[in-house]
Design a protein around this motif. Structure first.
Motif, PDB file in Angstrom:
ATOM      1  N   ALA A  47       0.859  -1.199   0.000  1.00 37.38           N
ATOM      2  CA  ALA A  47       0.000   0.000   0.000  1.00 37.38           C
ATOM      3  C   ALA A  47       0.888   1.240   0.000  1.00 37.38           C
ATOM      4  O   ALA A  47       1.639   1.463   0.946  1.00 37.38           O
ATOM      5  CB  ALA A  47      -0.903  -0.014   1.226  1.00 37.38           C
ATOM      6  N   VAL A  48       0.832   1.993  -1.084  1.00 41.16           N
ATOM      7  CA  VAL A  48       1.651   3.205  -1.190  1.00 41.16           C
ATOM      8  C   VAL A  48       0.808   4.348  -0.646  1.00 41.16           C
ATOM      9  O   VAL A  48      -0.119   4.827  -1.300  1.00 41.16           O
ATOM     10  CB  VAL A  48       2.068   3.456  -2.661  1.00 41.16           C
ATOM     11  N   ASN A  49       1.120   4.746   0.597  1.00 44.13           N
ATOM     12  CA  ASN A  49       0.320   5.766   1.286  1.00 44.13           C
ATOM     13  C   ASN A  49       0.843   7.169   0.954  1.00 44.13           C
ATOM     14  O   ASN A  49       1.942   7.324   0.439  1.00 44.13           O
ATOM     15  CB  ASN A  49       0.384   5.504   2.800  1.00 44.13           C
ATOM     16  N   LYS A  50       0.014   8.183   1.301  1.00 50.69           N
ATOM     17  CA  LYS A  50       0.347   9.603   1.072  1.00 50.69           C
ATOM     18  C   LYS A  50       0.417   9.908  -0.441  1.00 50.69           C
ATOM     19  O   LYS A  50       1.187  10.758  -0.874  1.00 50.69           O
ATOM     20  CB  LYS A  50       1.667   9.995   1.772  1.00 50.69           C
ATOM     21  N   TRP A  51      -0.397   9.171  -1.202  1.00 50.53           N
ATOM     22  CA  TRP A  51      -0.418   9.369  -2.655  1.00 50.53           C
ATOM     23  C   TRP A  51      -0.935  10.758  -3.018  1.00 50.53           C
ATOM     24  O   TRP A  51      -0.613  11.310  -4.067  1.00 50.53           O
ATOM     25  CB  TRP A  51      -1.275   8.265  -3.284  1.00 50.53           C
ATOM     26  N   ASP A  52      -1.726  11.324  -2.091  1.00 48.62           N
ATOM     27  CA  ASP A  52      -2.264  12.683  -2.339  1.00 48.62           C
ATOM     28  C   ASP A  52      -1.152  13.734  -2.330  1.00 48.62           C
ATOM     29  O   ASP A  52      -1.318  14.840  -2.845  1.00 48.62           O
ATOM     30  CB  ASP A  52      -3.315  13.026  -1.275  1.00 48.62           C
ATOM     31  N   ALA A  53       0.012  13.375  -1.710  1.00 42.65           N
ATOM     32  CA  ALA A  53       1.092  14.365  -1.576  1.00 42.65           C
ATOM     33  C   ALA A  53       2.039  14.364  -2.782  1.00 42.65           C
ATOM     34  O   ALA A  53       3.033  15.072  -2.802  1.00 42.65           O
ATOM     35  CB  ALA A  53       1.890  14.073  -0.305  1.00 42.65           C
TER      36      ALA A  53
END
Length: 440
Positions: A294-300
């Motif tokens: 899960a690649v998190n902080k994709w919004d950044a």
């Protein structure tokens, strides 16, 4: 249920690593050279009689010290003690009973965990037994004499250790709910993901004590189905310790992965995949779990039409030892694509339990061999007579061959890819065992 965890603790230089290597060496005589699988082994799989367990080496405990490295070792040992089901407390007959041993014994008593007291370096049982009896003064049980170097007394010690393993593990097996461990380095957003998933769903139970490790498991209901999320948040509580201790966070990761069906490895999109991520992924891969990255902080992330493609390639490149892992780009902050996690979990659970009929497998094998000849060496060619599936979770296949030495990893991978093309097996590793059958 996961395997029991046994930690070896004691002062520095009493022979913990020697003992660890003796027990692990029987298991890891050949260490698989899988990329991303930690080389500085602090844990190993050990089997005694029919009991398998995970052994953890802790570095030495020096109870009262201002030395920064020794105090870190003490912190490491505390994490191991907190995580373990049984503790092997090691002392040294040659140095005799020292003040530090008594302090370590006090620390272990407070843990309320079962302790096996081991007195090392007893190279001659007849002569040295009077010195061993001195360790009764610790008040922590009967001392077991061993010599790690000479491999003496190992059986008696392991008999004591396995006495403390939970007997009712078969009853616990019946919990069929998917168990998911969310793992990753500190501060990648593991807890935010669980909290976001919790916020969007009705919580049934949020504090079931997980096995003997008192991990708090969170049960979340989604579309009428229950999922158990295994909390590795223990990392948050104690890890005020220096970065050197990152490898010790692996102890808790091993404990969580051991109990899970599926492991979600959380990666920070702004950092990309790090070496620590690869190590954690290696642990899950070695244990044959279902895997979601899960690649998190994709919004950044600043994006264009190639961003996802570029990130996917980088991840696949670094984690090339597990090409089957599912990759999901998410944001715990905005909730982006979090709902997709459940779909993936369901698919991977099905993949891990899938059985392929033997007839169909052998059709695939015949076609694969016709398309690409098996390897040969010095004029002798590999022959694969037959393939059959022997177990699930993870799916495991046995191939009967004329000569195991000829089965190259690359050809096994080729057969695996052909089976995956036909049946998917999304997100789960597949195991192959080669058996020799002499030509008639």
């Amino acid at each position: 249920m996961g395997k029991p965890i046994v930690a070896v603790v004691g002062r520095p230089n009493v022979g913990k690593s020697t003992l660890f290597n003796v027990l692990a060496g029987q298991q890891i005589s050949i260490v698989k050279d899988t990329p991303g699988v930690t080389r500085d082994r602090i844990y190993a799989e050990v089997t005694w009689l029919d009991k398998a367990f995970t052994l953890i080496d802790t570095g030495g405990i020096e109870p009262d010290t201002n030395d920064i490295i020794l105090s870190q070792m003490r912190e490491q040992a505390e994490i191991a003690i907190e995580t373990a089901d049984v503790i092997i407390f090691m002392t040294d007959v040659r140095q005799g009973l020292v003040d530090s041993d008594a302090k370590v014994a006090d620390m272990l008593r407070r843990s309320h965990k079962p302790v096996v007291l081991v007195v090392n370096k007893v190279d001659n049982f007849e002569k040295m037994m009077p010195d061993v009896y001195e360790f009764y003064n610790l008040g922590i049980g009967d001392p077991v004499p061993v010599s790690a170097v000479s491999k003496l007394g190992m059986g008696d010690m392991l008999d004591e250790v396995i006495k403390y393993f939970p007997q009712n593990s078969d009853e616990q097996e019946e919990d069929e709910r998917p168990k998911i461990a969310i793992v990753g380095k500190p501060n990648v957003g593991k807890s935010s993901i669980v909290n976001k998933l919790l916020g969007e769903n009705r919580v049934i139970v949020s504090n079931i004590a997980g096995t003997t490790r008192d991990a708090i498991d969170t049960v979340i209901e989604h579309n009428g189905k229950e999922y158990v999320f295994i909390d590795t948040a223990g990392l948050r509580r104690k890890n005020k310790i220096k970065e050197d201790l990152e490898r010790y966070s692996i102890i808790r990761t091993v404990a969580a992965v051991e109990r899970a069906d599926i492991v979600i490895i959380v990666i920070d999109a702004t950092e990309g995949v790090t070496e620590q991520d690869a190590k954690i992924a290696g642990i899950a891969h070695e244990r044959g779990k279902g895997i979601i990255v899960a690649v998190n902080k994709w919004d950044a992330i600043e994006k264009n039409d190639k961003t996802i493609y570029e990130h996917t390639n980088k991840i696949k490149d670094t984690l090339s030892f597990m090409p089957y892992a599912e990759i999901l780009f998410i944001s715990a902050l905005t909730g982006q694509r979090l709902g997709k996690i459940y779909e993936l979990i369901d698919e991977i659970i099905d993949s891990r339990s899938m059985r392929v009929p033997t007839g169909v497998l052998n059709e695939i094998l015949t076609e694969a061999v016709a398309m690409q000849q098996p390897p040969s060496d010095k004029g002798k060619r590999l022959r694969i007579y037959y393939i059959t599936q022997v177990s699930v979770k993870p799916p495991t296949f046995v191939m009967f061959v004329n000569d195991k030495a000829l089965t190259h990893f690359s050809y096994t991978r080729y057969i695996e890819n052909k089976i995956r093309e036909a049946f998917g097996f999304r997100g789960t590793s597949i195991r192959f065992i080669n058996r020799e059958r002499k030509e008639k």
